[in-house]
Design an enzyme around this catalytic site. Structure first.
Site, PDB file in Angstrom:
ATOM      1  CE1 TYR A  55     -11.102  -0.309   5.568  1.00 31.98           C
ATOM      2  CE2 TYR A  55     -12.162   0.601   7.516  1.00 31.98           C
ATOM      3  CZ  TYR A  55     -11.023   0.416   6.760  1.00 31.98           C
ATOM      4  OH  TYR A  55      -9.825   0.938   7.191  1.00 31.98           O
TER       5      TYR A  55
ATOM      6  CB  SER B 100      -9.689   0.733  10.949  1.00 29.37           C
ATOM      7  OG  SER B 100     -10.679   1.721  10.910  1.00 29.37           O
TER       8      SER B 100
ATOM      9  CG  ASP C  88      -3.399  -8.002  -6.192  1.00 28.14           C
ATOM     10  OD1 ASP C  88      -4.134  -8.209  -5.211  1.00 28.14           O
ATOM     11  OD2 ASP C  88      -3.695  -7.216  -7.110  1.00 28.14           O
TER      12      ASP C  88
ATOM     13  N   GLY D 291       0.823  -1.217   0.000  1.00 26.50           N
ATOM     14  CA  GLY D 291       0.000   0.000   0.000  1.00 26.50           C
ATOM     15  C   GLY D 291       0.849   1.257   0.000  1.00 26.50           C
TER      16      GLY D 291
ATOM     17  CG  HIS E 169      -4.383   8.554   9.985  1.00 24.53           C
ATOM     18  ND1 HIS E 169      -4.934   7.465  10.629  1.00 24.53           N
ATOM     19  CD2 HIS E 169      -3.676   8.053   8.950  1.00 24.53           C
ATOM     20  CE1 HIS E 169      -4.581   6.365  10.020  1.00 24.53           C
ATOM     21  NE2 HIS E 169      -3.817   6.689   8.974  1.00 24.53           N
TER      22      HIS E 169
ATOM     23  CB  ALA F 290      -6.886  -2.125   3.203  1.00 28.12           C
ATOM     24  CD  GLN F 291     -12.705  -0.626  -0.524  1.00 34.70           C
ATOM     25  OE1 GLN F 291     -12.350   0.556  -0.646  1.00 34.70           O
ATOM     26  NE2 GLN F 291     -13.713  -0.980   0.242  1.00 34.70           N
ATOM     27  CB  SER F 292      -8.815   2.195   2.855  1.00 25.93           C
ATOM     28  OG  SER F 292      -8.768   3.322   2.006  1.00 25.93           O
TER      29      SER F 292
ATOM     30  CE  LYS G 213      -8.214  -1.920   7.295  1.00 22.35           C
ATOM     31  NZ  LYS G 213      -6.787  -2.124   7.005  1.00 22.35           N
TER      32      LYS G 213
ATOM     33  CD  GLU H  89     -15.758   2.744   9.923  1.00 25.19           C
ATOM     34  OE1 GLU H  89     -16.558   1.845   9.667  1.00 25.19           O
ATOM     35  OE2 GLU H  89     -16.103   3.904  10.181  1.00 25.19           O
TER      36      GLU H  89
ATOM     37  NE  ARG I 192      -8.425  10.276   4.710  1.00 28.19           N
ATOM     38  CZ  ARG I 192      -8.739   9.038   5.101  1.00 28.19           C
ATOM     39  NH1 ARG I 192      -8.347   7.988   4.424  1.00 28.19           N
ATOM     40  NH2 ARG I 192      -9.420   8.861   6.214  1.00 28.19           N
TER      41      ARG I 192
HETATM   42  P1  NAP Z   1      -5.399   4.420   0.905  1.00 30.36           P
HETATM   43  O1  NAP Z   1      -4.883   5.781   0.605  1.00 30.36           O
HETATM   44  O2  NAP Z   1      -6.741   4.001   0.416  1.00 30.36           O
HETATM   45  O3  NAP Z   1      -4.307   3.375   0.329  1.00 30.36           O
HETATM   46  C1  NAP Z   1      -4.587   1.999   0.199  1.00 30.36           C
HETATM   47  C2  NAP Z   1      -3.423   1.298  -0.473  1.00 30.36           C
HETATM   48  O4  NAP Z   1      -3.737  -0.095  -0.618  1.00 30.36           O
HETATM   49  C3  NAP Z   1      -3.111   1.822  -1.878  1.00 30.36           C
HETATM   50  O5  NAP Z   1      -1.707   1.854  -2.041  1.00 30.36           O
HETATM   51  C4  NAP Z   1      -3.709   0.731  -2.760  1.00 30.36           C
HETATM   52  O6  NAP Z   1      -3.092   0.630  -4.024  1.00 30.36           O
HETATM   53  C5  NAP Z   1      -3.389  -0.500  -1.941  1.00 30.36           C
HETATM   54  N1  NAP Z   1      -4.162  -1.686  -2.325  1.00 30.36           N
HETATM   55  C6  NAP Z   1      -5.504  -1.814  -2.329  1.00 30.36           C
HETATM   56  N2  NAP Z   1      -5.829  -3.052  -2.713  1.00 30.36           N
HETATM   57  C7  NAP Z   1      -4.679  -3.737  -2.968  1.00 30.36           C
HETATM   58  C8  NAP Z   1      -4.344  -5.062  -3.408  1.00 30.36           C
HETATM   59  N3  NAP Z   1      -5.285  -5.960  -3.676  1.00 30.36           N
HETATM   60  N4  NAP Z   1      -3.060  -5.409  -3.513  1.00 30.36           N
HETATM   61  C9  NAP Z   1      -2.091  -4.507  -3.269  1.00 30.36           C
HETATM   62  N5  NAP Z   1      -2.328  -3.246  -2.867  1.00 30.36           N
HETATM   63  C10 NAP Z   1      -3.603  -2.876  -2.715  1.00 30.36           C
HETATM   64  O7  NAP Z   1      -5.368   4.138   2.466  1.00 30.36           O
HETATM   65  P2  NAP Z   1      -4.616   4.948   3.651  1.00 30.36           P
HETATM   66  O8  NAP Z   1      -5.497   6.043   4.115  1.00 30.36           O
HETATM   67  O9  NAP Z   1      -3.222   5.203   3.255  1.00 30.36           O
HETATM   68  O10 NAP Z   1      -4.652   3.839   4.796  1.00 30.36           O
HETATM   69  C11 NAP Z   1      -3.616   2.867   4.913  1.00 30.36           C
HETATM   70  C12 NAP Z   1      -4.147   1.665   5.677  1.00 30.36           C
HETATM   71  O11 NAP Z   1      -4.574   2.089   6.969  1.00 30.36           O
HETATM   72  C13 NAP Z   1      -5.367   0.991   5.045  1.00 30.36           C
HETATM   73  O12 NAP Z   1      -5.277  -0.382   5.332  1.00 30.36           O
HETATM   74  C14 NAP Z   1      -6.539   1.596   5.788  1.00 30.36           C
HETATM   75  O13 NAP Z   1      -7.648   0.731   5.761  1.00 30.36           O
HETATM   76  C15 NAP Z   1      -5.936   1.743   7.176  1.00 30.36           C
HETATM   77  N6  NAP Z   1      -6.491   2.814   8.018  1.00 30.36           N
HETATM   78  C16 NAP Z   1      -6.544   4.083   7.534  1.00 30.36           C
HETATM   79  C17 NAP Z   1      -7.022   5.105   8.352  1.00 30.36           C
HETATM   80  C18 NAP Z   1      -7.095   6.542   7.872  1.00 30.36           C
HETATM   81  O14 NAP Z   1      -7.768   7.337   8.528  1.00 30.36           O
HETATM   82  N7  NAP Z   1      -6.400   6.888   6.792  1.00 30.36           N
HETATM   83  C19 NAP Z   1      -7.425   4.807   9.668  1.00 30.36           C
HETATM   84  C20 NAP Z   1      -7.324   3.502  10.119  1.00 30.36           C
HETATM   85  C21 NAP Z   1      -6.835   2.505   9.296  1.00 30.36           C
HETATM   86  P3  NAP Z   1      -3.617   1.472  -5.320  1.00 30.36           P
HETATM   87  O15 NAP Z   1      -2.901   2.785  -5.254  1.00 30.36           O
HETATM   88  O16 NAP Z   1      -3.190   0.587  -6.439  1.00 30.36           O
HETATM   89  O17 NAP Z   1      -5.108   1.601  -5.188  1.00 30.36           O
HETATM   90  O1  G4F Z   2     -14.073  10.377   5.569  1.00 34.88           O
HETATM   91  P1  G4F Z   2     -14.929   9.176   5.700  1.00 34.88           P
HETATM   92  O2  G4F Z   2     -15.348   8.509   4.438  1.00 34.88           O
HETATM   93  O3  G4F Z   2     -14.149   8.197   6.675  1.00 34.88           O
HETATM   94  P2  G4F Z   2     -14.608   6.960   7.591  1.00 34.88           P
HETATM   95  O4  G4F Z   2     -15.833   6.300   7.081  1.00 34.88           O
HETATM   96  O5  G4F Z   2     -14.629   7.445   9.002  1.00 34.88           O
HETATM   97  O6  G4F Z   2     -13.402   5.939   7.365  1.00 34.88           O
HETATM   98  C1  G4F Z   2     -12.051   6.390   7.368  1.00 34.88           C
HETATM   99  O7  G4F Z   2     -11.535   6.296   8.672  1.00 34.88           O
HETATM  100  C2  G4F Z   2     -11.423   4.949   9.183  1.00 34.88           C
HETATM  101  C3  G4F Z   2     -10.877   5.061  10.612  1.00 34.88           C
HETATM  102  O8  G4F Z   2     -11.946   5.219  11.502  1.00 34.88           O
HETATM  103  C4  G4F Z   2     -10.510   4.168   8.269  1.00 34.88           C
HETATM  104  F1  G4F Z   2     -10.318   2.920   8.754  1.00 34.88           F
HETATM  105  C5  G4F Z   2     -11.108   4.121   6.875  1.00 34.88           C
HETATM  106  O9  G4F Z   2     -10.224   3.409   6.002  1.00 34.88           O
HETATM  107  C6  G4F Z   2     -11.265   5.540   6.371  1.00 34.88           C
HETATM  108  O10 G4F Z   2      -9.964   6.069   6.207  1.00 34.88           O
HETATM  109  O11 G4F Z   2     -16.277   9.549   6.491  1.00 34.88           O
HETATM  110  C7  G4F Z   2     -16.237  10.184   7.746  1.00 34.88           C
HETATM  111  C8  G4F Z   2     -17.647  10.591   8.153  1.00 34.88           C
HETATM  112  C9  G4F Z   2     -18.690   9.466   8.034  1.00 34.88           C
HETATM  113  O12 G4F Z   2     -19.486   9.470   9.191  1.00 34.88           O
HETATM  114  C10 G4F Z   2     -19.533   9.857   6.830  1.00 34.88           C
HETATM  115  O13 G4F Z   2     -20.888   9.426   6.890  1.00 34.88           O
HETATM  116  O14 G4F Z   2     -18.093  11.617   7.281  1.00 34.88           O
HETATM  117  C11 G4F Z   2     -19.442  11.372   6.918  1.00 34.88           C
HETATM  118  N1  G4F Z   2     -19.734  12.037   5.650  1.00 34.88           N
HETATM  119  C12 G4F Z   2     -20.644  13.039   5.476  1.00 34.88           C
HETATM  120  N2  G4F Z   2     -20.694  13.391   4.190  1.00 34.88           N
HETATM  121  C13 G4F Z   2     -19.186  11.759   4.451  1.00 34.88           C
HETATM  122  C14 G4F Z   2     -19.796  12.619   3.529  1.00 34.88           C
HETATM  123  N3  G4F Z   2     -18.220  10.884   4.086  1.00 34.88           N
HETATM  124  C15 G4F Z   2     -17.844  10.847   2.776  1.00 34.88           C
HETATM  125  N4  G4F Z   2     -16.868  10.005   2.406  1.00 34.88           N
HETATM  126  N5  G4F Z   2     -18.452  11.666   1.828  1.00 34.88           N
HETATM  127  C16 G4F Z   2     -19.426  12.565   2.151  1.00 34.88           C
HETATM  128  O15 G4F Z   2     -19.953  13.282   1.305  1.00 34.88           O
END
Ligand code: NAP
Ligand code: G4F
Length: 315
Positions: free
Chosen positions: A143, A119, A52, A4, A173, A76-78, A147, A121, A178
């Site tokens: 999701y 996460s 992959d 990732g 974060h 991940a599919q995030s 997780k 989540e 993002r």
């Molecule tokens: P992101 O921007 O969506 O990045 C996801 C990464 O996973 C991308 O590099 C994507 O590659 C890769 N990927 C997806 N499916 C794959 C597959 N089948 N094989 C190989 N690579 C694959 O996510 P992020 O925000 O950096 O988050 C990083 C991790 O932390 C994720 O696991 C997410 O669920 C977790 N997490 C994130 C948050 C948050 O707030 N950001 C919070 C808690 C946990 P492509 O570029 O090819 O799509």
């Molecule tokens: O930004 P979001 O899509 O993030 P969400 O669902 O909290 O998930 C993110 O954080 C997780 C950690 O807790 C990660 F594990 C996960 O991979 C991802 O990075 O939505 C945040 C909130 C939700 O309650 C949603 O219903 O914002 C609300 N929201 C309101 N309007 C919206 C929108 N979310 C999105 N994406 N788009 C809107 O228009």
């Protein structure tokens, strides 16, 4: 080794590890177009290999070839809404993908240290406020369920095979890197477009949801710290503060001198089948054991994201 690496966190973590003197190898999946935007500036400092999470043989071959000391499994599919429309694929990537990496570690070299990106989540319909390492889980999306599997398989492999495997339970974060479908970046991008006259409205879903938002650059430091401890363990990583989506919206518009109520349209298309209403983490253990604290405040985060989108979009 980072799976990732093309994602938001992967790019910040790669920077941190390079600064610490690491050799960094990122795993990317094959695509017919170039999706390496977030790591382009690191191209001559990192190595990239193709694999992959869906493919066990590619995972095992890569680990055997690289022989990393540390693996950060960030792939991940995030995106939560996509997990409702593609629940089976989300399970394959986000749940079973973790087992595939762990199996590769076990087969090649059980001394490799393994980080799993878990996460907040997983807390979903929260059973306690704030949420800590002891709070029971109650995921509210495919999701979150995937997780939770990834979390427990990490704990299980640690306990079954004595691996140094840890699960970082990270709260939301964000950053200027993002993905644009996540709410914070959708807001900062939308505000910048409206300010520059490129759009007239911003359509959002549930403004009443509450999240504990921090800066991604701070959170990758916690990932690294988790792999430097004498014993493997799981940690909540959060700021300990929560805000409504509406607060993010209001501050983002205010930062460019606009009133959000004139531009934001609530659109039920963005509501989810099941919502996570409130997340707020208790980061006490991360502070006590890892000596980790976030440096960027919520207010500074909003400002830097809007400023970055303004810079990007300005003619
Ligand atoms: P992101 O921007 O969506 O990045 C996801 C990464 O996973 C991308 O590099 C994507 O590659 C890769 N990927 C997806 N499916 C794959 C597959 N089948 N094989 C190989 N690579 C694959 O996510 P992020 O925000 O950096 O988050 C990083 C991790 O932390 C994720 O696991 C997410 O669920 C977790 N997490 C994130 C948050 C948050 O707030 N950001 C919070 C808690 C946990 P492509 O570029 O090819 O799509
Ligand atoms: O930004 P979001 O899509 O993030 P969400 O669902 O909290 O998930 C993110 O954080 C997780 C950690 O807790 C990660 F594990 C996960 O991979 C991802 O990075 O939505 C945040 C909130 C939700 O309650 C949603 O219903 O914002 C609300 N929201 C309101 N309007 C919206 C929108 N979310 C999105 N994406 N788009 C809107 O228009």
């Amino acid at each position: 080794m980072i799976t990732g690496i093309t994602g938001q966190d992967g790019s910040y973590l790669a920077e941190l590890l390079l600064d610490a003197g690491y050799r960094v190898v990122g795993m990317t999946r094959r695509t017919s177009t170039d999706v390496h935007e977030r790591i382009r500036h690191l191209a001559d400092r990192i190595e990239v290999c193709s694999g992959d999470l869906l493919d066990q043989s590619s995972m095992t071959a890569i680990v055997a070839d690289i022989r990393p000391h540390e693996i950060y499994n960030l792939a991940a599919q995030s995106f939560v809404p996509a997990s409702f429309s593609q629940p089976v694929l989300t399970g394959e990537f986000t749940a079973l993908g973790v087992t595939r990496v762990l199996e590769a570690v076990r087969a090649v070299d059980p001394s490799i240290r393994f980080y799993q990106a878990s996460s907040s989540e997983m807390f979903g319909k929260v059973q306690a406020v704030p949420q800590s390492e002891h709070t029971p889980f109650y995921p509210r999306s495919p999701y979150g369920v995937a997780k939770l599997y990834g979390h427990w398989i990490t704990v299980n492999y640690r306990e079954s095979y004595d691996l140094y495997a840890v699960s970082g339970i990270l709260f939301n974060h964000e950053s200027e890197r993002r993905g644009k479908e996540f709410v914070t970046r959708k807001i900062s991008d939308g505000v910048a477009r409206i300010k520059l006259g490129l759009a007239t409205e911003l359509r959002l879903g549930n403004l009443d949801a509450q999240r504990d938002w921090g800066f991604a650059g701070d959170y990758v430091r916690a990932m690294w710290l988790m792999l430097q401890q004498p014993e493997p363990d799981d940690y909540v990583v959060s700021t300990g503060r929560t805000h409504h989506v509406r607060d993010f919206v209001r501050l983002a518009f205010e930062s460019v001198g606009l009133d959000y109520e004139r531009y934001v349209v609530v659109d039920p298309r963005f509501y989810r089948p099941a919502e996570v209403d409130l997340l707020i983490g208790d980061p006490a253990k991360a502070k006590r054991v890892l000596n980790w604290e976030p440096a960027v405040s919520f207010e500074a985060l909003v400002e830097r994201m809007v400023a970055a989108d303004l810079d990007r979009l300005r003619p």
